[in-house]
Write an enzyme that holds these catalytic residues in place. Structure first.
Site, PDB file in Angstrom:
ATOM      1  N   ARG A  74       5.101  -2.142  -9.587  1.00  0.00           N
ATOM      2  CA  ARG A  74       4.666  -0.840 -10.122  1.00  0.00           C
ATOM      3  C   ARG A  74       5.993   0.169 -10.297  1.00  0.00           C
ATOM      4  O   ARG A  74       6.365   0.803 -11.157  1.00  0.00           O
ATOM      5  CB  ARG A  74       3.700   0.018  -9.257  1.00  0.00           C
ATOM      6  CG  ARG A  74       2.231  -0.407  -9.363  1.00  0.00           C
ATOM      7  CD  ARG A  74       1.281  -0.321  -8.318  1.00  0.00           C
ATOM      8  NE  ARG A  74      -0.076  -0.557  -8.447  1.00  0.00           N
ATOM      9  CZ  ARG A  74      -0.745  -1.848  -8.327  1.00  0.00           C
ATOM     10  NH1 ARG A  74       0.371  -2.744  -7.744  1.00  0.00           N
ATOM     11  NH2 ARG A  74      -1.885  -2.119  -8.530  1.00  0.00           N
ATOM     12  N   ASP A 104      -6.796  -9.131  -0.053  1.00  0.00           N
ATOM     13  CA  ASP A 104      -5.715 -10.068  -0.062  1.00  0.00           C
ATOM     14  C   ASP A 104      -5.506 -10.395   1.443  1.00  0.00           C
ATOM     15  O   ASP A 104      -5.009 -11.762   1.661  1.00  0.00           O
ATOM     16  CB  ASP A 104      -4.261  -9.486  -0.453  1.00  0.00           C
ATOM     17  CG  ASP A 104      -4.258  -9.274  -1.718  1.00  0.00           C
ATOM     18  OD1 ASP A 104      -5.055 -10.062  -2.742  1.00  0.00           O
ATOM     19  OD2 ASP A 104      -3.363  -8.496  -2.440  1.00  0.00           O
TER      20      ASP A 104
END
Length: 446
Positions: A24, A331
């Site tokens: 990001r 995750d």
């Protein structure tokens, strides 16, 4: 990769920069006006894919070790000086690169194609096609899979969109497209997901609003921004990756006598649930936020080896992970499942069907490998149940070309009886944590 059992882990370490934050930071730095310096940028192959794609779009990126400098191409609200790429943009193995970059490209005045490796080409992209098409871009993805062809539009139309599956990547894709849309773009979620994009957008000056409200008679969470919006360059320091740290936390906790400190790890509340999950399963792990690294809370993790049995008379009921908690630690579920095999009472994971469409079918991979190591595991369409505590034995295991499976079972092998072989492990860990095996060797005492 041959992994031998260890007696304990001891030392102080830092893990690479957070992969989600690094993606990001690079993308928003490219969209901003001016020069951004990003420190502790992730060493992963996935984040390198994002940088390559940006370079192919005419963004000047310089890299020196773990620091990158990005010359942004922003020139005003909803306007950027990207160049039309000469060919398809290769996202490698990175679903984050493909989905987030799709949002950026939807607001550009040219056509582009996003491709990826064999694994990425099997992952669902229809979930970003739908909202971007509603905003006015034209997209094509045969069978909802890559290659993803995008015909951008300037400006896009603002949209109010509710995600079909809890996904920070889908939310982020729509918000990034919203930078180039006329009006307020709002994304609704039934369960809150990682908020790195909202934090990063604010850091670069975007007018982002977040909150909770009733929607169709039920509580929902939203993130919104008004476009077209301009971003201003601002330096970023990336904290250590908590998903990478989770493997070291599990390894140290599973080995009696371990003493481990993992320094300057990101403690974003939408990510730190994995630490609470380890505690619930009996790990002695402690942390305290010590200020912010850039725009993200960070602090040190302290782990002492040994898993508490807990409960009256040493009995513990099976722990259950489901619902919104699963979406926020998707995750980390493979390593939590491995840890659950060693924990009193074991662990049940449900509502995790998304694991079926990651780099591998992670539910099937975890179940198969745990069974090979002697654990008793039940498989469900949306998860698994592992009974614990189990004495794991060394075995021949399959990474399935998936970095998180390879690392989870390297940790399992450290606590097993006898050595293990993990097929394909060395080739795939670079996707997120290339330093992993080297760090394990430095920390392990045998």
């Amino acid at each position: 990769m041959i992994v031998r059992p260890a007696k304990r882990l001891r030392g102080r370490v830092r893990v690479p920069g957070d992969k989600s934050v690094s993606h990001r930071a690079a993308l928003l730095a490219a969209l901003a006006r001016g020069r951004t310096r990003v420190e502790n940028f992730a060493s992963s192959d996935d984040c390198a894919s994002t940088l390559r794609c940006l370079a192919a779009l005419g963004v000047r990126v310089e890299r020196g070790g773990t620091t990158i400098t990005v010359e942004g191409v922003g020139r005003g609200a909803g306007a950027w000086d990207f160049v039309r790429p000469a060919g398809p943009l290769d996202c490698g193995n990175s679903g984050t690169t493909m989905r987030l970059l799709a949002g950026v490209l939807a607001a550009q005045g040219f056509d582009a194609t996003l491709t990826g490796d064999e694994s990425l080409s099997r992952r669902p992209m229809g979930r970003v096609v739908e909202p971007l098409a509603a905003m006015g871009a034209r997209l094509a993805a045969e069978g909802g899979r890559a290659p993803l062809r995008i015909e951008g539009r300037q400006p896009l139309s603002a949209v109010e969109y509710e995600t079909r599956v809890p996904s920070a990547q889908v939310k982020s894709c729509v918000l990034l497209a919203g930078l180039g849309a006329e009006g307020q773009t709002r994304v609704w979620e039934r369960e809150p997901t990682r908020d790195h994009t909202e934090r990063m957008l604010r850091w670069f000056g975007a007018p982002v609003e977040t909150g909770r409200a009733e929607r169709d008679g039920r509580p929902a969470f939203y993130a919104a921004l008004k476009g077209p919006a301009a971003l201003a360059a601002r330096d970023v320091k990336v904290p250590g990756d908590i998903s990478s740290a989770a493997f070291l936390v599990a390894a140290a906790s599973m080995l009696e006598g371990s003493e481990l400190v993992v320094e300057r790890v990101g403690l974003n509340p939408t990510r730190a649930g994995v630490l609470e999950a380890f505690r619930t399963l009996g790990a002695d792990v402690r942390w305290e936020a010590a200020g912010e690294t850039g725009h993200e809370p960070a602090g040190d993790l302290r782990v002492r080896g040994g898993i508490s049995e807990g409960g009256a008379g040493g009995a513990r009921a099976a722990s259950v992970l489901r619902g919104g908690a699963v979406a926020r630690m998707i995750d980390e579920l493979p390593i939590l499942a491995v840890f659950g095999a060693r924990a009193a009472g074991g662990l049940e994971i449900r509502d995790a069907g998304e694991l079926r469409v990651k780099e591998s079918d992670r539910i099937g991979a975890v179940v198969g490998n745990l069974r090979a190591m002697g654990a008793e595991v039940e498989e469900f369409d949306d998860g698994l149940r592992v009974r614990g505590p189990a004495e794991l034995r060394g075995a021949r295991l399959d990474s399935f070309g998936d970095h998180r499976i390879a690392m989870a079972f390297a940790v399992a092998a450290l606590a097993a009886r006898g050595e293990s072989e993990i097929v394909g492990a060395e080739q795939c860990v670079g996707v997120s944590f290339p330093e992993f095996f080297g760090l394990l060797e430095e920390l392990a005492e045998r």
